[in-house]
Motif scaffolding. Structure first.
Motif, PDB file in Angstrom:
ATOM      1  N   ASP A  52      35.637   2.908 -41.368  1.00 54.33           N
ATOM      2  CA  ASP A  52      34.550   3.057 -42.339  1.00 54.33           C
ATOM      3  C   ASP A  52      33.932   4.441 -42.145  1.00 54.33           C
ATOM      4  OD1 ASP A  52      32.816   2.945 -40.162  1.00 54.33           O
ATOM      5  OD2 ASP A  52      32.347   0.823 -40.429  1.00 54.33           O
ATOM      6  N   ASP A  53      32.865   4.763 -42.899  1.00 55.91           N
ATOM      7  CA  ASP A  53      32.313   6.131 -42.855  1.00 55.91           C
ATOM      8  C   ASP A  53      31.805   6.505 -41.450  1.00 55.91           C
ATOM      9  OD1 ASP A  53      30.307   4.197 -43.250  1.00 55.91           O
ATOM     10  OD2 ASP A  53      28.896   5.718 -43.970  1.00 55.91           O
ATOM     11  N   GLU A  54      31.210   5.527 -40.732  1.00 58.49           N
ATOM     12  CA  GLU A  54      30.685   5.825 -39.390  1.00 58.49           C
ATOM     13  C   GLU A  54      31.824   6.011 -38.386  1.00 58.49           C
ATOM     14  OE1 GLU A  54      26.229   3.836 -39.288  1.00 58.49           O
ATOM     15  OE2 GLU A  54      27.877   2.719 -38.386  1.00 58.49           O
ATOM     16  N   GLU A  55      32.849   5.156 -38.503  1.00 59.95           N
ATOM     17  CA  GLU A  55      33.989   5.280 -37.588  1.00 59.95           C
ATOM     18  C   GLU A  55      34.728   6.596 -37.830  1.00 59.95           C
ATOM     19  OE1 GLU A  55      35.410   0.672 -36.798  1.00 59.95           O
ATOM     20  OE2 GLU A  55      35.906   1.601 -38.713  1.00 59.95           O
ATOM     21  N   PHE A  56      34.831   6.998 -39.116  1.00 57.69           N
ATOM     22  CA  PHE A  56      35.493   8.266 -39.445  1.00 57.69           C
ATOM     23  C   PHE A  56      34.689   9.439 -38.879  1.00 57.69           C
ATOM     24  CE2 PHE A  56      36.065  11.952 -42.260  1.00 57.69           C
ATOM     25  CZ  PHE A  56      37.434  12.145 -42.122  1.00 57.69           C
ATOM     26  N   ALA A  57      33.364   9.371 -39.012  1.00 57.90           N
ATOM     27  CA  ALA A  57      32.500  10.432 -38.466  1.00 57.90           C
ATOM     28  C   ALA A  57      32.672  10.509 -36.945  1.00 57.90           C
ATOM     29  CB  ALA A  57      31.048  10.153 -38.817  1.00 57.90           C
ATOM     30  N   LEU A  58      32.802   9.337 -36.306  1.00 58.71           N
ATOM     31  CA  LEU A  58      33.020   9.301 -34.848  1.00 58.71           C
ATOM     32  C   LEU A  58      34.353   9.954 -34.498  1.00 58.71           C
ATOM     33  CD1 LEU A  58      32.411   8.355 -31.944  1.00 58.71           C
ATOM     34  CD2 LEU A  58      33.364   6.123 -32.546  1.00 58.71           C
ATOM     35  N   ALA A  59      35.403   9.652 -35.284  1.00 55.91           N
ATOM     36  CA  ALA A  59      36.725  10.256 -35.043  1.00 55.91           C
ATOM     37  C   ALA A  59      36.642  11.781 -35.134  1.00 55.91           C
ATOM     38  CB  ALA A  59      37.742   9.718 -36.049  1.00 55.91           C
ATOM     39  N   LYS A  60      35.932  12.278 -36.152  1.00 56.58           N
ATOM     40  CA  LYS A  60      35.772  13.744 -36.315  1.00 56.58           C
ATOM     41  C   LYS A  60      34.982  14.336 -35.137  1.00 56.58           C
ATOM     42  CE  LYS A  60      36.717  15.988 -39.616  1.00 56.58           C
ATOM     43  NZ  LYS A  60      37.911  16.845 -39.788  1.00 56.58           N
ATOM     44  N   HIS A  61      33.982  13.587 -34.663  1.00 59.07           N
ATOM     45  CA  HIS A  61      33.174  14.053 -33.526  1.00 59.07           C
ATOM     46  C   HIS A  61      34.047  14.144 -32.266  1.00 59.07           C
ATOM     47  CE1 HIS A  61      29.611  14.660 -31.038  1.00 59.07           C
ATOM     48  NE2 HIS A  61      30.037  13.704 -30.232  1.00 59.07           N
ATOM     49  N   PRO A  87      31.815   5.450 -24.678  1.00 62.82           N
ATOM     50  CA  PRO A  87      30.489   5.244 -24.075  1.00 62.82           C
ATOM     51  C   PRO A  87      29.544   4.589 -25.087  1.00 62.82           C
ATOM     52  CG  PRO A  87      31.204   7.550 -23.878  1.00 62.82           C
ATOM     53  CD  PRO A  87      32.132   6.890 -24.831  1.00 62.82           C
ATOM     54  N   SER A  88      28.584   3.805 -24.585  1.00 64.71           N
ATOM     55  CA  SER A  88      27.700   3.030 -25.476  1.00 64.71           C
ATOM     56  C   SER A  88      26.918   3.917 -26.442  1.00 64.71           C
ATOM     57  CB  SER A  88      26.731   2.191 -24.640  1.00 64.71           C
ATOM     58  OG  SER A  88      26.026   3.017 -23.732  1.00 64.71           O
ATOM     59  N   HIS A  89      26.556   5.174 -26.015  1.00 65.04           N
ATOM     60  CA  HIS A  89      25.743   6.027 -26.906  1.00 65.04           C
ATOM     61  C   HIS A  89      26.558   6.586 -28.078  1.00 65.04           C
ATOM     62  CE1 HIS A  89      27.563   9.114 -24.294  1.00 65.04           C
ATOM     63  NE2 HIS A  89      27.366   9.948 -25.307  1.00 65.04           N
ATOM     64  N   LEU A  90      27.912   6.488 -28.004  1.00 69.79           N
ATOM     65  CA  LEU A  90      28.742   6.991 -29.113  1.00 69.79           C
ATOM     66  C   LEU A  90      29.130   5.874 -30.094  1.00 69.79           C
ATOM     67  CD1 LEU A  90      31.240   9.563 -27.504  1.00 69.79           C
ATOM     68  CD2 LEU A  90      29.245  10.047 -28.898  1.00 69.79           C
ATOM     69  N   VAL A  91      28.858   4.613 -29.726  1.00 71.37           N
ATOM     70  CA  VAL A  91      29.197   3.491 -30.627  1.00 71.37           C
ATOM     71  C   VAL A  91      28.370   3.619 -31.904  1.00 71.37           C
ATOM     72  CG1 VAL A  91      29.210   0.973 -30.885  1.00 71.37           C
ATOM     73  CG2 VAL A  91      29.731   1.996 -28.663  1.00 71.37           C
ATOM     74  N   PRO A  92      29.015   3.573 -33.105  1.00 72.97           N
ATOM     75  CA  PRO A  92      28.265   3.702 -34.365  1.00 72.97           C
ATOM     76  C   PRO A  92      27.192   2.607 -34.485  1.00 72.97           C
ATOM     77  CG  PRO A  92      30.621   3.866 -34.757  1.00 72.97           C
ATOM     78  CD  PRO A  92      30.455   3.460 -33.334  1.00 72.97           C
ATOM     79  N   PRO A  93      26.015   2.947 -35.024  1.00 75.99           N
ATOM     80  CA  PRO A  93      24.901   1.973 -35.098  1.00 75.99           C
ATOM     81  C   PRO A  93      25.286   0.634 -35.719  1.00 75.99           C
ATOM     82  CG  PRO A  93      24.140   4.152 -35.709  1.00 75.99           C
ATOM     83  CD  PRO A  93      25.619   4.268 -35.523  1.00 75.99           C
ATOM     84  N   SER A  94      26.073   0.644 -36.807  1.00 78.13           N
ATOM     85  CA  SER A  94      26.401  -0.620 -37.493  1.00 78.13           C
ATOM     86  C   SER A  94      27.381  -1.475 -36.685  1.00 78.13           C
ATOM     87  CB  SER A  94      27.002  -0.334 -38.878  1.00 78.13           C
ATOM     88  OG  SER A  94      28.225   0.360 -38.737  1.00 78.13           O
TER      89      SER A  94
END
Length: 463
Positions: free
Chosen positions: A422-431, A447-454
Motif C-alpha cells: 500500500d502507499d505506506e509500505e511503498f514509502a517504507l520501501a523507498k526509505h 525496527p518498531s519505529h519504522l513500522v507504518p502507522p496503519s
C-alpha cells in the motif's frame, strides 16, 4: 592515554620523541611505579624472562599500575618512540629488536602508530617491524592525527603509508589501517568526522574482542610451539647423526652449518613438513655456532608420536571445552575509559543514522518524504490502494541495487505479507532503498519505529 582517559605514572606526551622506556601499564589497587629490576623478580608478574636482556634494558623498563576499569581486562605495553639515525640506535645499550620480538610473541595485539605528517619508515622502525615476522595476524596500523590534513591530502597520505608499509612487510595481503585522531581534543578538520568515528569504532571492537578470544589464542600458540619443537627435534637429531665419532668434528660442524638450507629441504621431503614450519636459516646458523653437536640427543620416535597424537586428537577436544566454557560464561568485553563513550546514548556509533534515524521521534520518520513517494506510487496504477510486486519491481530496480538487496527490502516493507504494497509500505520501501544508497546497512528485522502507522497494532500483536 586516549583509551584510559587518564594519565598514568611515568607518562609524558609531546611532539618530540618522549618515551624512552618500555612501560607496562597494568591494573593495580593503588597508583604507582615498579622499576624494571624489581619487576623481573616478581613471581606474580609475567616478566621474569626479561632479566636476560641485562641492566641497560631493565633501567629502561617499568610497570605503571593504576586502578582503571580498562586495565581490568587488558594490559598495555607502551614501547619507546622509534628513533631515526644510527647514533640513537647504537646508544640504546640493549638489543631493541630482540626485546620487541619477546613482547610480540606474547601479546595479543600489536598496534603500529603513524603520524599523518611523518610517514617515513626509518631504519630502526623497519628493523622493529621485521622483528614481528611470524606475528603478522596480530598487527594493526593506526594513522593518527588524520584531522590535521584535508580529504585530498589524507587520500595521498594513506596511499604513501600503504606504499611504505609494502616495502617493509612482506605479505601479499594489505594490512588493516585505522584512520583517525586519537586524542580528546576538538578535530581541526571536520570533513571526515564520520570516517574517523567509524574507524575508531572498528578499532575499539577489535580491542574489545581480545579478552573473549584469549583462550583460543593461547591454544593457537601452543600448537605453533609444538610444531616448532617437533621440527627442532628433527634438525638436532640429524646433526647428531651426521657427526663423526672421533676425528674431524670441528670441520664437520662447519660443513653442516653451511649446508643447513639443504638439510632443511631434505627433512621437508623425508618427514613431509611444510617449509613454513622451519626456523629462519640465518638465525639457526648463528645459534648452532655455539653448540656442541656431539651432546645433541638422538631422535625419539615415541615422543614425536606423542606430539602428533596431541595435535591430531587432544587439541580438538580442548577446542570443544573452550567453546562450551565460552557459551556458559557471559561475554567478556573491555569496559571503561574511551570504550564507555561509544556504548550507548545519542553519541553511540550510528545513533540517529541509517535505519536508526527517527528512533526517538514520535512522528514516523518516513512521513517527511512521503508526499514525494506518493506521487510515484500513484503513477504505478494501484488497484484498491495497493500495487503488485511486478509494478513495485519496475520502480525499485531504478535504484540499481542488486536483486538480493531489493528482495530483502521487499520482505521488510511488505509488513502484512500479502505480496502487495500500500502507499505506506511503498514509502517504507523507498526509505529503505535510500538508507542502502546512503551507505548504511539494512536491519535484519524491521525496527518498531519504522513500522507504518496503519500497520502498527496488527504487526505488533502478531509479533
Amino acid at each position: 592515554r586516549y583509551l584510559l582517559e587518564q594519565d598514568f605514572p611515568g607518562m609524558r606526551i609531546g611532539p618530540e620523541p618522549t618515551t624512552d622506556s618500555f612501560i607496562a601499564v597494568m591494573y593495580g589497587e593503588t597508583e604507582g611505579n615498579i622499576p624494571g629490576n624489581a619487576l623481573v623478580v616478581d613471581p606474580k608478574k609475567p616478566f621474569r624472562k626479561l632479566g636476560r636482556f641485562g641492566n641497560a634494558f631493565l633501567n629502561r623498563f617499568m610497570c605503571s599500575q593504576l586502578p582503571n576499569e580498562v586495565l581490568k581486562s587488558i594490559s598495555i605495553i607502551d614501547s619507546p618512540g622509534i628513533l631515526s639515525g644510527e647514533k640513537q640506535r647504537i646508544s640504546r645499550g640493549y638489543d631493541f629488536c630482540q626485546v620487541l620480538q619477546w613482547f610480540a610473541e606474547r601479546v595479543d595485539r600489536i598496534i603500529l602508530l603513524f603520524d599523518a605528517h611523518k610517514l617515513d619508515i626509518s631504519d630502526e622502525f623497519s628493523e622493529a617491524i621485521k622483528s614481528f615476522r611470524g606475528q603478522d595476524d596480530k598487527i594493526r596500523v593506526v594513522l593518527n592525527k588524520a584531522d590535521q590534513v584535508d580529504t585530498q591530502q589524507l587520500m595521498r597520505v594513506y596511499g604513501a603509508l600503504m606504499w611504505s608499509l609494502g616495502k617493509v612487510i612482506d605479505t601479499p595481503e594489505v594490512l588493516r589501517v585505522y584512520i583517525g585522531s586519537f586524542w580528546a581534543h576538538p578535530l581541526r578538520n571536520t570533513d571526515n568526522r564520520r570516517l574517523f568515528e567509524a574507524e575508531a569504532q572498528d578499532l575499539f571492537k577489535d580491542i574489545q574482542s581480545l579478552p573473549q578470544k584469549a583462550a583460543v589464542r593461547k591454544l593457537n600458540d601452543l600448537i605453533k610451539r609444538a610444531r616448532l619443537a617437533k621440527v627442532h627435534a628433527y634438525i638436532i637429531s640429524y646433526l647428531k647423526k651426521e657427526m663423526p665419532s672421533v676425528f674431524g668434528k670441528d670441520n664437520k660442524k662447519k660443513e653442516l652449518i653451511n649446508k643447513l638450507p639443504e638439510i632443511y629441504i631434505q627433512l621437508q621431503r623425508e618427514h613431509h613438513i611444510s617449509a613454513g614450519d622451519f626456523p629462519e636459516v640465518k638465525k639457526m646458523q648463528e645459534q648452532l655456532e655455539n653448540c656442541d653437536f656431539t651432546k645433541f640427543h638422538s631422535l625419539k620416535p615415541k615422543l614425536i608420536e606423542t606430539v602428533d597424537n596431541m595435535l591430531a586428537n587432544k587439541i580438538a577436544s580442548l577446542m570443544n571445552l573452550i567453546r562450551q566454557e565460552e557459551s556458559n560464561m557471559p561475554t567478556e568485553m573491555v569496559q571503561g575509559g574511551a570504550f564507555d563513550g561509544t556504548m550507548a546514548g545519542p553519541f553511540g556509533h550510528g545513533y540517529g543514522e541509517g535505519a536508526k534515524e527517527g528512533a526517538d521521534e514520535e512522528e514516523w520518520v518516513v512521513a517527511k518524504d512521503k508526499p514525494a513517494y506518493d506521487e510515484i506510487f500513484y503513477t504505478l496504477s494501484p488497484i484498491n490502494g495497493k500495487i503488485s510486486g511486478i509494478s513495485a519491481k519496475k520502480e525499485m530496480v531504478t535504484s540499481k541495487l542488486p536483486n538480493s538487496v531489493l528482495g530483502k527490502i521487499w520482505k521488510l516493507a511488505d509488513c502484512d505479507g500479502d505480496g502487495m504494497l500500500d502507499d505506506e509500505e511503498f514509502a517504507l520501501a523507498k526509505h529503505l532503498i535510500k538508507i542502502k544508497l546512503d551507505g548504511y546497512e539494512l536491519p535484519g528485522t524491521l525496527p518498531s519505529h519504522l513500522v507504518p502507522p496503519s500497520h502498527r497494532k496488527p504487526f505488533q500483536t502478531a509479533e
